[in-house]
Design a protein around this motif. Structure first.
Motif, PDB file in Angstrom:
ATOM      1  N   LEU A 153     -18.541 -41.131 -10.348  1.00  0.00           N
ATOM      2  CA  LEU A 153     -18.623 -39.685 -10.547  1.00  0.00           C
ATOM      3  C   LEU A 153     -19.778 -39.081  -9.754  1.00  0.00           C
ATOM      4  CD1 LEU A 153     -17.952 -39.394 -14.392  1.00  0.00           C
ATOM      5  CD2 LEU A 153     -16.376 -38.888 -12.515  1.00  0.00           C
ATOM      6  N   PRO A 154     -19.579 -37.932  -9.136  1.00  0.00           N
ATOM      7  CA  PRO A 154     -20.653 -37.275  -8.364  1.00  0.00           C
ATOM      8  C   PRO A 154     -21.571 -36.450  -9.265  1.00  0.00           C
ATOM      9  CG  PRO A 154     -18.624 -36.061  -8.097  1.00  0.00           C
ATOM     10  CD  PRO A 154     -18.288 -37.233  -8.979  1.00  0.00           C
ATOM     11  N   LEU A 155     -22.233 -37.066 -10.207  1.00  0.00           N
ATOM     12  CA  LEU A 155     -23.054 -36.331 -11.174  1.00  0.00           C
ATOM     13  C   LEU A 155     -24.253 -35.627 -10.543  1.00  0.00           C
ATOM     14  CD1 LEU A 155     -22.985 -38.800 -14.204  1.00  0.00           C
ATOM     15  CD2 LEU A 155     -21.531 -36.818 -13.751  1.00  0.00           C
ATOM     16  N   PRO A 156     -25.023 -36.281  -9.629  1.00  0.00           N
ATOM     17  CA  PRO A 156     -26.151 -35.539  -9.030  1.00  0.00           C
ATOM     18  C   PRO A 156     -25.706 -34.319  -8.233  1.00  0.00           C
ATOM     19  CG  PRO A 156     -26.427 -37.892  -8.709  1.00  0.00           C
ATOM     20  CD  PRO A 156     -25.042 -37.693  -9.224  1.00  0.00           C
ATOM     21  N   GLN A 157     -24.577 -34.395  -7.539  1.00  0.00           N
ATOM     22  CA  GLN A 157     -24.100 -33.240  -6.788  1.00  0.00           C
ATOM     23  C   GLN A 157     -23.767 -32.071  -7.726  1.00  0.00           C
ATOM     24  OE1 GLN A 157     -23.321 -36.451  -6.340  1.00  0.00           O
ATOM     25  NE2 GLN A 157     -22.107 -36.778  -4.484  1.00  0.00           N
ATOM     26  N   ILE A 158     -23.117 -32.397  -8.831  1.00  0.00           N
ATOM     27  CA  ILE A 158     -22.772 -31.344  -9.798  1.00  0.00           C
ATOM     28  C   ILE A 158     -24.038 -30.727 -10.382  1.00  0.00           C
ATOM     29  CG2 ILE A 158     -21.627 -30.906 -11.996  1.00  0.00           C
ATOM     30  CD1 ILE A 158     -19.671 -33.131 -11.313  1.00  0.00           C
ATOM     31  N   LEU A 159     -25.022 -31.583 -10.648  1.00  0.00           N
ATOM     32  CA  LEU A 159     -26.266 -31.090 -11.224  1.00  0.00           C
ATOM     33  C   LEU A 159     -27.013 -30.177 -10.251  1.00  0.00           C
ATOM     34  CD1 LEU A 159     -28.325 -31.328 -13.606  1.00  0.00           C
ATOM     35  CD2 LEU A 159     -29.352 -33.194 -12.319  1.00  0.00           C
ATOM     36  N   ILE A 160     -27.106 -30.606  -8.996  1.00  0.00           N
ATOM     37  CA  ILE A 160     -27.896 -29.858  -8.019  1.00  0.00           C
ATOM     38  C   ILE A 160     -27.248 -28.511  -7.695  1.00  0.00           C
ATOM     39  CG2 ILE A 160     -28.646 -29.849  -5.600  1.00  0.00           C
ATOM     40  CD1 ILE A 160     -30.430 -31.484  -7.371  1.00  0.00           C
ATOM     41  N   TRP A 161     -25.936 -28.509  -7.487  1.00  0.00           N
ATOM     42  CA  TRP A 161     -25.280 -27.313  -6.967  1.00  0.00           C
ATOM     43  C   TRP A 161     -24.663 -26.422  -8.030  1.00  0.00           C
ATOM     44  CZ3 TRP A 161     -26.754 -26.416  -2.293  1.00  0.00           C
ATOM     45  CH2 TRP A 161     -27.084 -27.502  -1.449  1.00  0.00           C
ATOM     46  N   TYR A 162     -24.607 -26.901  -9.277  1.00  0.00           N
ATOM     47  CA  TYR A 162     -23.992 -26.063 -10.313  1.00  0.00           C
ATOM     48  C   TYR A 162     -24.884 -25.878 -11.530  1.00  0.00           C
ATOM     49  CZ  TYR A 162     -19.736 -26.639  -7.598  1.00  0.00           C
ATOM     50  OH  TYR A 162     -18.820 -26.624  -6.582  1.00  0.00           O
ATOM     51  N   ILE A 163     -25.404 -26.965 -12.078  1.00  0.00           N
ATOM     52  CA  ILE A 163     -26.145 -26.857 -13.331  1.00  0.00           C
ATOM     53  C   ILE A 163     -27.511 -26.224 -13.114  1.00  0.00           C
ATOM     54  CG2 ILE A 163     -27.183 -28.177 -15.207  1.00  0.00           C
ATOM     55  CD1 ILE A 163     -24.967 -30.172 -14.976  1.00  0.00           C
ATOM     56  N   ILE A 164     -28.269 -26.673 -12.108  1.00  0.00           N
ATOM     57  CA  ILE A 164     -29.605 -26.132 -11.882  1.00  0.00           C
ATOM     58  C   ILE A 164     -29.570 -24.652 -11.505  1.00  0.00           C
ATOM     59  CG2 ILE A 164     -31.601 -26.268 -10.341  1.00  0.00           C
ATOM     60  CD1 ILE A 164     -31.455 -29.237 -10.466  1.00  0.00           C
ATOM     61  N   PRO A 165     -28.673 -24.192 -10.611  1.00  0.00           N
ATOM     62  CA  PRO A 165     -28.617 -22.733 -10.377  1.00  0.00           C
ATOM     63  C   PRO A 165     -28.302 -21.939 -11.636  1.00  0.00           C
ATOM     64  CG  PRO A 165     -27.510 -23.900  -8.614  1.00  0.00           C
ATOM     65  CD  PRO A 165     -27.826 -24.923  -9.660  1.00  0.00           C
ATOM     66  N   ALA A 166     -27.451 -22.485 -12.510  1.00  0.00           N
ATOM     67  CA  ALA A 166     -27.127 -21.764 -13.745  1.00  0.00           C
ATOM     68  C   ALA A 166     -28.335 -21.690 -14.667  1.00  0.00           C
ATOM     69  CB  ALA A 166     -25.970 -22.458 -14.458  1.00  0.00           C
ATOM     70  N   THR A 167     -29.119 -22.768 -14.751  1.00  0.00           N
ATOM     71  CA  THR A 167     -30.310 -22.736 -15.592  1.00  0.00           C
ATOM     72  C   THR A 167     -31.383 -21.818 -15.016  1.00  0.00           C
ATOM     73  OG1 THR A 167     -31.146 -24.687 -14.457  1.00  0.00           O
ATOM     74  CG2 THR A 167     -29.903 -25.042 -16.485  1.00  0.00           C
ATOM     75  N   LYS A 168     -31.436 -21.713 -13.693  1.00  0.00           N
ATOM     76  CA  LYS A 168     -32.409 -20.791 -13.091  1.00  0.00           C
ATOM     77  C   LYS A 168     -32.091 -19.344 -13.437  1.00  0.00           C
ATOM     78  CE  LYS A 168     -34.125 -23.421  -9.146  1.00  0.00           C
ATOM     79  NZ  LYS A 168     -34.262 -23.460  -7.674  1.00  0.00           N
ATOM     80  N   SER A 169     -30.807 -19.020 -13.485  1.00  0.00           N
ATOM     81  CA  SER A 169     -30.423 -17.657 -13.832  1.00  0.00           C
ATOM     82  C   SER A 169     -30.790 -17.327 -15.267  1.00  0.00           C
ATOM     83  CB  SER A 169     -28.914 -17.458 -13.640  1.00  0.00           C
ATOM     84  OG  SER A 169     -28.198 -18.336 -14.522  1.00  0.00           O
ATOM     85  N   GLY A 170     -30.887 -18.367 -16.098  1.00  0.00           N
ATOM     86  CA  GLY A 170     -31.306 -18.144 -17.472  1.00  0.00           C
ATOM     87  C   GLY A 170     -32.795 -17.996 -17.617  1.00  0.00           C
ATOM     88  N   GLY A 171     -33.518 -18.344 -16.560  1.00  0.00           N
ATOM     89  CA  GLY A 171     -34.947 -18.078 -16.575  1.00  0.00           C
ATOM     90  C   GLY A 171     -35.830 -19.287 -16.750  1.00  0.00           C
TER      91      GLY A 171
END
Length: 697
Positions: A153-171
């Motif tokens: 599974l490409p877990l680091p790719q999903i984390l870098i390009w999807y999860i971290i930007p979403a958490t940044k938008s939350g502040g």
């Protein structure tokens, strides 16, 4: 066997070629890979699977090196009190990580088509392969499929390009702990993949690396991988420790003026030109309170302070990677003894894990590398011990110095030639057919250089080659002495030997020839073996054979030659007999002496004939002169011209003349041959025994 550290792309090309070749054998369309994957069931011990396992092992090692690189993406801008991520490096790492994730998917597809050995069939031998595709799929889905899928599974790719930007938008502005958790969790199934794969390769081929140096390098690579993971984890933990300090101090200043917001800790707030953040930065105490260089700060960084005092957290990617690799290698080798820790629970736990891991890994790499490297010198050590024992034995037995030197020279020459490898033991462990092919490859060309054996067919030559053994001799060694029993024939590979004879110790007789590569000695044994119903006693040597240089040869023992001789009787007798006479040194010596004796007898006969002719001519002249003088004397004596000769006087004159002529001839012969009267006497050299090629028993 392919090399372990070669390019995966070259291995993949070779693997595709092997698949195409295998499909050409098992299908009607040799270039259709789709038909192969739909209908071909792979043998787990086949060459295709073996090549793929090595390719996949290399890709797994590279992917394990790539994953911790994500830990280096965050960096700290100390003067601005913010953190950010390196997007350019992130794109590059994601690109390579995705490429090597494809290998995990291909490995899953291959395992769906890979046969397995039925557990109930392992009573004897290898066992029975299960080739049913449905049984293979069900077994794989119930055993290793979940682990392989989790590792792919490409877990680091999903984390870098999807999860971290979403958490940044939350502040929040920072997700390092989540990143470490995802990557380290995926490390577990990937380790579960690589270690069984490592054992499978060893079980199939017997080794991971082809050479001892490659095996040592492989273990060193695993140790560097552990240091790489440790250094990356330390760097990410240092960034997390800095972020924890900033978050703690920022929370304390939230109710002050100007207030501190967590979004200020993200460097993206600088780019927007936020004046509120600039005003807060000028008034805040967060920078001084969370400075690792400030000894008065109440926040203790412990072992993570080095990342900020050495400015590692704000360096370029390649610089901080090398520094962290060095940090991990240094502390893993010293078990973390030089680390100064604080009372922080995570830091203490990290040091405990580091110490235990360093102790285990360092002991493993030392043991494995010692095993691999000692295997390179095991033969040298055995030879050194044997040499020491030989020296002690020679001193104990008080051997003369010249004999000791000959023993040392032989042991040295044997080591340089064979490197301590016992070829006979290796050949004896092989099956007969394979042993015959190897002996044919090693000895056939050499045996064919012997003209006598060149007349034979391949079947007989194979029988001879199968029974040849290696023989080494140093300079000045006697292979056989004149009069000793001959127990082997030697076929020279390298070096020169002197073959001499005195014809049984006859005085005044000596013959010597030089044997070179391609020659042979001990032909008396061949004559003995070819004679039907020959005695059990070995023949005696008619020549002394001594080495002039170091000699490498193949030896054919007497009993082996006797066995092979039974097949000679089926061959053409005259052809072999002529070849044997022409190339045998014993027959050559006898022939040369026979020709020399005949020539000298001829010269003696011609000389005697010439002298007789000359003597007869002189006798005729002397007889005519004597008659005239005698007649004149008689006439003068009588005075009346009548002859006074009587028959008794004529007879005595004739006897005296014949004796004079005989003495004259004898004196002439002695004058000619008087200097060396024995040179015309040739020794009687016995004719060699005639080998029986008739084929009668």
């Amino acid at each position: 066997m392919i090399r372990l550290f070669s390019s995966p792309a070259s291995h993949l090309r070779q693997f595709r070629q092997n698949i195409t070749n295998q499909a050409a054998v098992d299908t009607d369309e040799p270039n259709s890979l789709s038909i192969l994957w739909h209908y071909q069931i792979l043998d787990p011990s086949s060459d295709i699977v073996n090549h793929w396992n090595h390719i996949f092992l290399i890709s797994c090692l590279i992917s394990l090196f790539i994953d911790p690189l994500y830990f280096y993406l965050p960096y700290v801008v100390i003067g601005e009190a913010c953190m950010s991520s390196d997007n350019n490096v992130s794109v590059l790492i994601t690109y390579f990580r995705t490429i090597f994730d494809v290998f995990y998917l291909l490995h899953i597809l291959m395992k769906f088509r890979m046969a397995f050995v039925a557990p109930g069939s392992r009573v004897f031998g290898r066992g029975e392969l299960v080739m049913d595709p449905r049984q293979i799929r069900m077994r794989y889905l119930k055993s290793d499929f979940i682990i392989d899928l989790t590792a792919a599974l490409p877990l680091p790719q999903i984390l870098i390009w999807y999860i971290i930007p979403a958490t940044k938008s939350g502040g929040t502005g920072q997700s390092n702990n989540t990143l470490a958790l995802i990557v380290l969790i995926q490390y577990i199934p990937r380790l579960f993949v690589i270690f069984p794969l490592n054992q499978r390769i060893i079980k199939t081929t017997g080794f991971i690396a082809k050479t001892a140096w490659a095996g040592a390098a492989y273990n060193l690579l695993l140790y560097l991988l552990a240091s790489h993971i440790l250094g990356a984890s330390w760097y990410l933990a240092s960034i997390g420790r800095q972020h924890s300090c900033w978050t703690e101090k920022c929370t304390e200043e939230f109710e002050r003026i100007p207030p501190c917001h967590l979004k200020f800790l993200d460097c993206s707030s600088i780019e927007t030109g936020n004046l509120e953040r600039q005003y807060w930065l000028n008034m805040t105490k967060v920078l001084t309170s969370c400075d690792a260089k400030n000894d008065d700060s109440d926040f203790k960084f412990g072992m993570f302070a080095e990342a900020f005092t050495s400015e590692v957290a704000s360096s370029r990617f390649f610089e901080k990677y090398l520094y962290c690799l060095w940090w991990g290698l240094r502390n893993l080798s010293s078990y973390g003894q030089n680390l100064s820790t604080s009372t922080y629970l995570g830091e203490t736990t990290f040091c405990i894990v580091l110490c235990i891991s360093g102790l285990i890994l360092f002991a493993q790499i030392i043991g494995n590398m010692q095993t691999y490297l000692s295997s390179m010198t095991v033969k040298l050590e055995e030879w050194r011990i044997k040499k020491r024992d030989t020296e002690e034995w020679m001193r104990h037995r008080q051997l003369p110095e010249d004999l000791q030197e000959r023993v040392r020279r032989f042991e040295q020459y044997k080591w340089l030639t064979t490197r301590g490898v016992n070829e006979e033991d290796i050949l004896k462990s092989l099956p007969q057919d394979l042993r015959r092919e190897i002996q044919r490859h090693l000895c056939l060309n050499l045996v064919r250089r012997v003209p006598f054996f060149a007349q034979m067919d391949d079947q007989l030559l194979d029988a001879i080659c199968e029974r040849l053994v290696s023989s080494l001799s140093t300079k000045g060694s006697y292979i056989v002495r004149e009069g000793d029993p001959v127990n082997e024939m030697l076929f020279i590979i390298r070096g020169q030997m002197e073959s001499s004879t005195t014809n049984g110790g006859r005085s005044g007789f000596f013959n010597s020839i030089t044997l070179r590569p391609g020659d042979f000695c001990g032909e008396e044994l061949l004559t003995w073996a070819l004679v039907p119903n020959s005695s059990l006693n070995l023949p005696t040597s008619t020549r002394s054979v001594k080495t002039l240089t170091e000699v490498e040869a193949f030896a054919l023992q007497a009993e082996d030659l006797k066995f092979v001789a039974n097949q000679f009787k089926r061959l053409h007798s005259m052809k072999l007999q002529h070849a044997f006479r022409y190339y045998s040194h014993q027959w050559r010596t006898w022939g040369a002496c026979f020709i020399q004796a005949a020539w000298r007898r001829y010269k003696k006969k011609m000389l005697a004939k010439k002298l007789i002719l000359e003597e007869n001519y002189d006798e005729d002249d002397d007889g005519y002169y004597s008659d005239e003088q005698d007649g004149a004397y008689s006439d003068e004596e009588t005075g009346d011209g009548t002859s006074v000769d009587s028959p008794a006087q004529n007879l005595s004159t004739t006897i005296l003349a014949s004796r004079f002529a005989a003495n004259t001839r004898r004196g002439a012969l002695q004058r000619i041959a008087g200097a060396q009267p024995s040179s015309l006497k040739m020794p009687k050299l016995l004719k060699p025994d005639e080998p029986d090629f008739s084929g009668e028993v």
